[in-house]
Scaffold this motif. Structure first.
Motif, PDB file in Angstrom:
ATOM      1  N   PHE A  62       7.553   3.984  -2.863  1.00 28.67           N
ATOM      2  CA  PHE A  62       8.042   3.493  -1.793  1.00 28.67           C
ATOM      3  C   PHE A  62       7.270   3.150  -0.638  1.00 28.67           C
ATOM      4  O   PHE A  62       7.833   2.735  -0.033  1.00 28.67           O
ATOM      5  CB  PHE A  62       7.640   5.583  -1.771  1.00 28.67           C
ATOM      6  N   ALA A  63       6.185   3.637  -0.326  1.00 26.17           N
ATOM      7  CA  ALA A  63       5.188   3.376   0.450  1.00 26.17           C
ATOM      8  C   ALA A  63       3.541   2.683   0.045  1.00 26.17           C
ATOM      9  O   ALA A  63       2.952   3.632  -0.789  1.00 26.17           O
ATOM     10  CB  ALA A  63       5.241   4.453   2.119  1.00 26.17           C
ATOM     11  N   ILE A  64       3.203   2.147   0.922  1.00 26.55           N
ATOM     12  CA  ILE A  64       1.286   1.616   0.223  1.00 26.55           C
ATOM     13  C   ILE A  64       0.984   1.982   2.174  1.00 26.55           C
ATOM     14  O   ILE A  64       1.455   2.091   2.933  1.00 26.55           O
ATOM     15  CB  ILE A  64       1.477   0.482   0.435  1.00 26.55           C
ATOM     16  N   ILE A  65       0.049   2.896   1.274  1.00 24.10           N
ATOM     17  CA  ILE A  65      -0.683   3.191   3.091  1.00 24.10           C
ATOM     18  C   ILE A  65      -2.578   2.568   2.753  1.00 24.10           C
ATOM     19  O   ILE A  65      -3.191   2.914   1.957  1.00 24.10           O
ATOM     20  CB  ILE A  65      -1.460   4.578   2.859  1.00 24.10           C
ATOM     21  N   GLY A  66      -2.570   1.660   3.631  1.00 25.22           N
ATOM     22  CA  GLY A  66      -3.706   0.491   3.324  1.00 25.22           C
ATOM     23  C   GLY A  66      -3.064  -0.440   3.872  1.00 25.22           C
ATOM     24  O   GLY A  66      -1.912  -0.914   4.536  1.00 25.22           O
ATOM     25  N   GLN A  67      -4.074  -1.842   3.760  1.00 27.04           N
ATOM     26  CA  GLN A  67      -3.487  -3.009   3.932  1.00 27.04           C
ATOM     27  C   GLN A  67      -4.392  -3.712   3.070  1.00 27.04           C
ATOM     28  O   GLN A  67      -5.186  -4.951   3.663  1.00 27.04           O
ATOM     29  CB  GLN A  67      -4.566  -3.256   5.366  1.00 27.04           C
ATOM     30  N   PRO A  68      -4.129  -3.947   1.821  1.00 27.44           N
ATOM     31  CA  PRO A  68      -4.088  -4.994   0.576  1.00 27.44           C
ATOM     32  C   PRO A  68      -3.708  -6.304   0.475  1.00 27.44           C
ATOM     33  O   PRO A  68      -2.416  -6.002   2.018  1.00 27.44           O
ATOM     34  CB  PRO A  68      -3.498  -4.119  -0.567  1.00 27.44           C
ATOM     35  N   ASP A  69      -4.378  -7.156   0.462  1.00 25.64           N
ATOM     36  CA  ASP A  69      -3.170  -8.301   0.154  1.00 25.64           C
ATOM     37  C   ASP A  69      -1.858  -8.185  -0.606  1.00 25.64           C
ATOM     38  O   ASP A  69      -2.384  -7.398  -1.632  1.00 25.64           O
ATOM     39  CB  ASP A  69      -4.502  -8.889  -0.425  1.00 25.64           C
ATOM     40  N   LEU A  70      -0.917  -8.560   0.168  1.00 31.21           N
ATOM     41  CA  LEU A  70       0.150  -8.871  -0.070  1.00 31.21           C
ATOM     42  C   LEU A  70       1.520 -10.143  -0.195  1.00 31.21           C
ATOM     43  O   LEU A  70       1.471 -10.120   0.455  1.00 31.21           O
ATOM     44  CB  LEU A  70       0.950  -7.540   0.650  1.00 31.21           C
ATOM     45  N   PRO A  71       0.531 -11.027  -0.700  1.00 35.30           N
ATOM     46  CA  PRO A  71       1.082 -11.971  -0.885  1.00 35.30           C
ATOM     47  C   PRO A  71       2.571 -11.924  -1.638  1.00 35.30           C
ATOM     48  O   PRO A  71       3.000 -11.304  -2.518  1.00 35.30           O
ATOM     49  CB  PRO A  71       1.114 -13.193  -2.037  1.00 35.30           C
ATOM     50  N   ALA A  72       3.686 -12.370  -1.353  1.00 33.64           N
ATOM     51  CA  ALA A  72       5.106 -12.933  -1.926  1.00 33.64           C
ATOM     52  C   ALA A  72       5.238 -12.461  -3.443  1.00 33.64           C
ATOM     53  O   ALA A  72       6.270 -11.225  -3.552  1.00 33.64           O
ATOM     54  CB  ALA A  72       5.795 -13.835  -1.271  1.00 33.64           C
ATOM     55  N   GLY A  73       4.490 -12.469  -4.241  1.00 33.44           N
ATOM     56  CA  GLY A  73       4.372 -12.990  -5.611  1.00 33.44           C
ATOM     57  C   GLY A  73       3.827 -11.286  -5.970  1.00 33.44           C
ATOM     58  O   GLY A  73       4.752 -10.699  -7.254  1.00 33.44           O
ATOM     59  N   ARG A  74       2.880 -10.289  -5.256  1.00 35.53           N
ATOM     60  CA  ARG A  74       2.967  -9.209  -4.954  1.00 35.53           C
ATOM     61  C   ARG A  74       4.180  -8.340  -4.558  1.00 35.53           C
ATOM     62  O   ARG A  74       4.689  -7.218  -5.420  1.00 35.53           O
ATOM     63  CB  ARG A  74       0.958  -9.192  -4.420  1.00 35.53           C
ATOM     64  N   LEU A  75       4.478  -8.512  -3.946  1.00 35.95           N
ATOM     65  CA  LEU A  75       5.590  -8.061  -2.796  1.00 35.95           C
ATOM     66  C   LEU A  75       7.067  -8.050  -3.670  1.00 35.95           C
ATOM     67  O   LEU A  75       7.551  -6.694  -4.411  1.00 35.95           O
ATOM     68  CB  LEU A  75       5.837  -8.392  -1.461  1.00 35.95           C
ATOM     69  N   ALA A  76       7.241  -9.071  -5.048  1.00 38.03           N
ATOM     70  CA  ALA A  76       8.215  -8.689  -6.223  1.00 38.03           C
ATOM     71  C   ALA A  76       7.936  -8.190  -7.028  1.00 38.03           C
ATOM     72  O   ALA A  76       9.054  -7.395  -7.546  1.00 38.03           O
ATOM     73  CB  ALA A  76       7.993 -10.504  -6.555  1.00 38.03           C
ATOM     74  N   ARG A  77       7.126  -7.321  -6.710  1.00 35.82           N
ATOM     75  CA  ARG A  77       6.656  -6.539  -8.046  1.00 35.82           C
ATOM     76  C   ARG A  77       6.925  -5.173  -7.191  1.00 35.82           C
ATOM     77  O   ARG A  77       6.431  -4.607  -7.919  1.00 35.82           O
ATOM     78  CB  ARG A  77       5.232  -7.238  -9.025  1.00 35.82           C
ATOM     79  N   ALA A  78       7.387  -5.027  -5.860  1.00 39.49           N
ATOM     80  CA  ALA A  78       7.638  -3.775  -5.662  1.00 39.49           C
ATOM     81  C   ALA A  78       8.819  -3.619  -4.561  1.00 39.49           C
ATOM     82  O   ALA A  78       8.869  -3.596  -4.125  1.00 39.49           O
ATOM     83  CB  ALA A  78       6.539  -3.428  -4.134  1.00 39.49           C
ATOM     84  N   PRO A  79       9.971  -3.317  -6.054  1.00 44.35           N
ATOM     85  CA  PRO A  79      11.172  -3.451  -5.709  1.00 44.35           C
ATOM     86  C   PRO A  79      11.627  -2.972  -5.174  1.00 44.35           C
ATOM     87  O   PRO A  79      12.588  -2.327  -3.858  1.00 44.35           O
ATOM     88  CB  PRO A  79      11.937  -3.804  -7.058  1.00 44.35           C
ATOM     89  N   ARG A  80      11.384  -1.547  -4.475  1.00 44.48           N
ATOM     90  CA  ARG A  80      11.007  -0.469  -4.254  1.00 44.48           C
ATOM     91  C   ARG A  80      10.792   0.278  -3.098  1.00 44.48           C
ATOM     92  O   ARG A  80      10.201   1.298  -2.775  1.00 44.48           O
ATOM     93  CB  ARG A  80      10.997   1.210  -5.274  1.00 44.48           C
ATOM     94  N   LEU A  81       9.495  -0.626  -2.407  1.00 46.22           N
ATOM     95  CA  LEU A  81       8.663  -0.757  -1.027  1.00 46.22           C
ATOM     96  C   LEU A  81       9.850  -0.852   0.215  1.00 46.22           C
ATOM     97  O   LEU A  81      10.318  -1.498   0.065  1.00 46.22           O
ATOM     98  CB  LEU A  81       7.660  -1.977  -1.154  1.00 46.22           C
ATOM     99  N   ARG A  82       8.892   0.929   0.926  1.00 46.81           N
ATOM    100  CA  ARG A  82      10.246   1.205   2.017  1.00 46.81           C
ATOM    101  C   ARG A  82       9.021   0.763   2.843  1.00 46.81           C
ATOM    102  O   ARG A  82       9.458   0.124   4.621  1.00 46.81           O
ATOM    103  CB  ARG A  82      10.767   1.856   2.367  1.00 46.81           C
ATOM    104  N   ALA A  83       8.177   1.177   2.760  1.00 42.27           N
ATOM    105  CA  ALA A  83       7.002   1.037   3.884  1.00 42.27           C
ATOM    106  C   ALA A  83       6.080   1.168   3.699  1.00 42.27           C
ATOM    107  O   ALA A  83       5.047   1.343   2.967  1.00 42.27           O
ATOM    108  CB  ALA A  83       6.728   2.319   4.671  1.00 42.27           C
ATOM    109  N   LEU A  84       5.051  -0.328   4.517  1.00 42.41           N
ATOM    110  CA  LEU A  84       3.409  -0.588   4.583  1.00 42.41           C
ATOM    111  C   LEU A  84       3.221  -0.110   5.626  1.00 42.41           C
ATOM    112  O   LEU A  84       2.972  -0.070   7.187  1.00 42.41           O
ATOM    113  CB  LEU A  84       3.604  -1.803   4.653  1.00 42.41           C
ATOM    114  N   LEU A  85       1.842   0.620   5.219  1.00 46.02           N
ATOM    115  CA  LEU A  85       1.401   1.710   6.465  1.00 46.02           C
ATOM    116  C   LEU A  85      -0.341   1.126   6.942  1.00 46.02           C
ATOM    117  O   LEU A  85      -1.372   2.193   6.293  1.00 46.02           O
ATOM    118  CB  LEU A  85       1.090   2.943   6.929  1.00 46.02           C
TER     119      LEU A  85
END
Length: 347
Positions: A62-85
């Protein structure tokens, strides 16, 4: 697009905790961490920060706390993501922000948590430059103290001075009320804000050249973009009146360091520097012996209270987002600006 609801364990959305280079115990008080675990299912990746472990947890996040690399391909594997903090303090070009915006993912930064600490420190540096506090401390310890007026030949008052702010974001807005009791004439250069917005704060909008040429004290508070890199070069620094004081507490690349140090070395400028082109500064760097400088090791914002504020902000905003409300405490990434930042990680 249709967004699936956040998965949960016992009704709690899944939050991935991967805060490096921050530490969990630095940014979360025990109470804040307890609230985080009470309200969310926390997948703590501290013991296994590998990309494999992170990728395996992404589909439920639902959310990620941190600053990892998140290119489009990786974001595609996180369909439920609502927040990047982001809990380091900078928006890096390691995220496909456009995909986040298109999908309605809140991209949040913790910069406001540090603003008050940096502002107080910047004011302290200005007072030091105004009165030679640390310089005369060193002289006293070496047996070269000068009593009464003998040590005040170059002393000035902050009160009633012409003061310039280069940048009026989180840092400038936190510093502004701290300067008010000194009743300065306050000029601000910030190309991202219209004059009307600046006037609402009671400051004078000004060009960069006017801000520099008419200021006894200049606070450099701007972030780094392609446009602001070496914003203060030899020409711009040459506009400063002789004897001016410059306080640099934002990002080193905003200033042409050789030009700055040359002007300090010539005795035309006093400066206080908290951020450096390369950190740590080399042991043999001649800057360590240059008179006219107050040296600081990138410590303006990194106080325990500021770090703890980060954790409190994270818990508050995650709680809001999980309730279907907008975040209220962290800085939301602006679609028009986030791709322009060129800040480097603080190690």
């Amino acid at each position: 697009m249709s967004i699936p609801p956040p998965p949960s364990v016992a009704g709690r959305p899944v939050v991935l905790l991967r805060p490096a280079p921050q530490r969990t115990d630095r940014i979360f008080t025990p109470g804040a961490l307890r609230l985080l675990h009470d309200r969310f299912t926390v997948v703590d990746l501290a013991d296994d920060p590998s990309d494999e472990a992170f990728d395996a947890a992404l589909p439920d996040a639902f959310a990620i706390i941190g600053q990892p690399d998140l290119p489009a391909g990786r974001l595609a594997r996180a369909p439920r993501l609502r927040a990047l903090l982001n809990v380091e303090g900078n928006f890096y070009p390691n995220v496909d922000y456009e995909t986040c915006f298109r999908r309605g993912v809140h991209v949040l930064g913790c910069g406001p948590a540090y603003a008050q600490a940096v502002a107080e420190y910047a004011l302290a540096l200005a007072l030091d430059l105004a009165r030679g506090i640390s310089r005369e401390d060193r002289a006293f310890r070496a047996g070269r103290e000068r009593y009464v007026s003998d040590g005040n030949a170059d002393a000035v008052l902050l009160r009633g001075s012409d003061i310039g702010l280069v940048g009026f974001g989180n840092l400038g807005r936190a510093l502004h009320p701290l300067l008010a009791p000194f009743r300065p004439t306050l000029r601000v250069y910030d190309p991202w804000l219209p004059p009307g917005a600046l006037r609402e704060y009671g400051v004078l909008p000004a060009s960069l050249d006017e801000t520099l040429a008419r200021s006894r004290f200049v606070f450099v508070l701007a972030t780094v973009t392609d446009d602001s890199r070496r914003l203060l070069g030899a020409r711009e620094l040459g506009l400063l009146p002789d004897g001016a004081r410059l306080i640099l507490v934002s990002r080193a690349p905003v200033v042409d360091f050789p030009a700055l140090l040359s002007r300090v070395g010539d005795g035309r400028l006093l400066a206080a520097i908290d951020v450096w082109p390369e950190e740590p500064v080399a042991a043999e760097d001649p800057v360590r012996g240059l008179e006219g400088l107050v040296l600081s090791a990138h410590r303006a914002g990194g106080v325990p209270e500021a770090f703890h504020a980060v954790g409190d902000m994270v818990v508050d905003d995650l709680t809001l987002v999980a309730s279907g409300l907008p975040p209220a405490r962290m800085q939301a990434a602006a679609r028009e600006l986030v791709g322009r930042y060129r800040n480097r990680p603080v190690t």
